[in-house]
Design a protein around this motif. Structure first.
Motif, PDB file in Angstrom:
ATOM      1  N   ALA A 137      -6.196  43.609  10.080  1.00 57.16           N
ATOM      2  CA  ALA A 137      -7.525  44.209  10.034  1.00 57.16           C
ATOM      3  C   ALA A 137      -7.929  44.747  11.396  1.00 57.16           C
ATOM      4  O   ALA A 137      -8.480  45.847  11.503  1.00 57.16           O
ATOM      5  N   ASP A 141      -6.180  48.316   9.540  1.00 58.29           N
ATOM      6  CA  ASP A 141      -5.882  48.324   8.111  1.00 58.29           C
ATOM      7  C   ASP A 141      -7.066  47.792   7.303  1.00 58.29           C
ATOM      8  O   ASP A 141      -7.909  47.046   7.809  1.00 58.29           O
ATOM      9  N   LEU A 142      -7.104  48.174   6.040  1.00 58.76           N
ATOM     10  CA  LEU A 142      -8.056  47.636   5.076  1.00 58.76           C
ATOM     11  C   LEU A 142      -7.319  46.565   4.285  1.00 58.76           C
ATOM     12  O   LEU A 142      -6.400  46.871   3.523  1.00 58.76           O
ATOM     13  N   PHE A 205     -11.890  43.978   7.107  1.00 58.41           N
ATOM     14  CA  PHE A 205     -11.638  45.189   7.888  1.00 58.41           C
ATOM     15  C   PHE A 205     -12.687  45.297   8.976  1.00 58.41           C
ATOM     16  O   PHE A 205     -13.704  44.580   8.962  1.00 58.41           O
ATOM     17  N   ALA A 209     -13.085  50.928  10.835  1.00 56.37           N
ATOM     18  CA  ALA A 209     -12.035  51.345   9.902  1.00 56.37           C
ATOM     19  C   ALA A 209     -12.608  51.703   8.539  1.00 56.37           C
ATOM     20  O   ALA A 209     -12.214  52.703   7.924  1.00 56.37           O
ATOM     21  N   ILE A 210     -13.562  50.912   8.032  1.00 56.12           N
ATOM     22  CA  ILE A 210     -14.083  51.207   6.708  1.00 56.12           C
ATOM     23  C   ILE A 210     -14.988  52.439   6.742  1.00 56.12           C
ATOM     24  O   ILE A 210     -15.008  53.235   5.792  1.00 56.12           O
TER      25      ILE A 210
END
Length: 477
Positions: A137, A141-142, A205, A209-210
């Motif tokens: 995370a 990355d999710l 996350f 990122a989100i």
């Protein structure tokens, strides 16, 4: 280097209609004591009350905001923010609103998104899985969490691991795709293949990122939700998102809007105990049936029954089952459910029918939680209603009046401070007060113990919307 704080984001919407009559829109399943002495919401709060975890951010709806506050206070916990959605719009907008709020303080904030109505008995094992997922995370990355399947379940979405993935791995795995709820044949095949996990709806996350994923896959939603966050109003301990931009937001899950389209996905396998308690069959299963397969609550008795759940949810109501096989029976003071356990997923169908008939029990209980305490309706006739009212220590109802009814109050426990017109007086146990129709009045509890009184309403209209508020410490005017 110290470990970054994990910011829990607890999604506290949903109606839980499959667990009717215990779960209703006015008091959904996450707040009910389905398993033990605390609600699922409270258990979720405790699961993330640990070292390296920040105070949770809670996303919920206006009708249940005071239930959230009451249940936080009951276990002496606090939230960093309680976001109020003007209307339910599924999980994608809710997660986005939380990410935008967190990103204002720290774009690299690590978000752990959790439903409020899941049962995870081993909190330490779950936190270990979160810790194992953190490096992926933090790298951008999710990460979604997948549950090791124990049966061919058709009520859950599934996750397919990429080639070479380990469904029992102790580190995040590459994710091939999301799979919608399958039919039974497909579920059996996936269970046998061993390369699939249940989709838990839990995510880890960073806010950065989100938000990048929303910019790529849901840019219009990002614009509307950002506007709703910027124009949010803070009052009485809640942050209410702006209604106009929020009304334009698409009603969609985060799985569909983001996860099924993103390329930077990973899945963290989790083999500890887990259930979303999505129906009475799941409650029966997780409650530990006895040797005959029965689960009974207090005030419930099973005689010559097998594989049956009997729950009496009201004091004074004794439930007895005789010769039942594969049944769910749930008794409350205003509704009773009787169903084959194998048909328990059809409870939602029953609620839909009751709603179409405008049946009050479809969505409301006979009582309600208010910021000052609670009330329960004991008896109702055509032109009268009898309630029990409990006012918390130090709490106060609004200064209000009623157009269509008069009220009689009898104090049975504690001492009340009562305002009627311009007169203020104390009323002790066994004392009575009459509130004429149209009179401005207020009820306060100046003591250190709960104030309990019996209210008798008389008039031609007795619904809760017959309240005119003039001032209110909870800012409901």
């Amino acid at each position: 280097m110290p470990q970054p704080a994990i910011h829990p984001v607890i999604l506290c919407g949903g109606n839980g209609t499959r667990l009717w009559p215990l779960s209703r829109k006015s008091y959904p399943k996450q707040f009910a004591r389905l398993m033990g002495e605390e609600s699922l919401f409270q258990s979720t709060l405790r699961r993330v009350a640990a070292q390296d975890y920040a105070l949770p951010m809670i996303v919920t709806g206006a009708p249940v905001r005071f239930i959230v506050a009451e249940q936080l206070a009951a276990i002496q916990m606090a939230a960093q923010d309680v976001l109020i959605e003007p209307a339910g719009r599924n999980t994608a907008p809710a997660v986005l609103a939380a990410a935008l709020r967190l990103a204002k303080r720290d774009a690299n904030a690590l978000m752990l998104v959790l439903p409020s109505d899941h049962m995870i008995p081993d909190a330490e094992a779950f936190r270990q899985a979160v810790e194992a997922a953190m490096p992926r995370a933090l790298a951008g990355d999710l990460v979604t969490f997948g549950i090791a399947p124990t049966r061919a379940e058709t009520g859950y979405g599934w996750l397919e691991l990429a080639a070479g993935g380990k469904a029992n791995g102790d580190q995040p795995q590459a994710l091939a795709r999301f799979i919608e709820k399958p039919d039974l044949a497909r579920a059996k095949q996936m269970l046998a293949d061993g390369n699939f996990l249940w989709n838990a709806g839990i995510f880890l996350f960073t806010a950065k990122a989100i938000l990048a994923a929303y910019r790529t896959h849901a840019p219009q939603m990002l614009d509307y939700v950002q506007d709703a966050v910027v124009k949010a109003q803070k009052a009485a301990g809640f942050t209410t998102l702006a209604e106009d931009p929020w009304s334009k937001v698409e009603d969609v899950s985060i799985d569909y809007a983001i996860m099924e389209r993103a390329g930077n996905l990973a899945v963290m396998p989790y083999s500890g105990g887990w259930s979303d308690l999505g129906g009475w069959n799941a409650v029966w299963q997780e409650s530990g049936p006895d040797g005959a397969g029965n689960v009974t609550s207090d005030r419930a008795t099973a005689i010559d029954c097998h594989d049956t759940l009997l729950r009496s949810e009201t004091g004074g109501v004794e439930l007895v089952g005789i010769g039942l096989d594969d049944f769910v029976v749930v008794a409350m003071n205003d509704a009773v459910l009787v169903a084959r356990k194998s048909d328990s997923q059809r409870v939602k169908e029953a609620v839909t029918i009751l709603q179409a008939q405008a049946t009050k029990q479809a969505r409301d209980f006979t009582g309600d939680v208010r910021p000052w305490g609670r009330f329960d309706s004991l008896k109702r006739g055509k032109r009268y209603q009898v309630k029990q009212i409990v006012v918390n220590p130090g709490a106060s109802l609004s200064l209000q009046s009623h157009r269509h009814r008069a009220e009689h109050w009898i104090v049975v426990e504690g001492t009340a401070r009562v305002t009627v017109g311009g007169r203020v007086r104390r009323v002790r146990e066994n004392g009575a007060v009459y509130i004429p129709q149209g009179a401005q009045h207020r009820l306060e509890n100046p003591g250190k113990q709960p104030l309990v009184l019996i209210e008798v309403q008389t008039g031609g209209y007795l619904e809760e919307d017959d309240i005119v508020r003039y001032s209110d410490v909870y800012e409901r005017v």
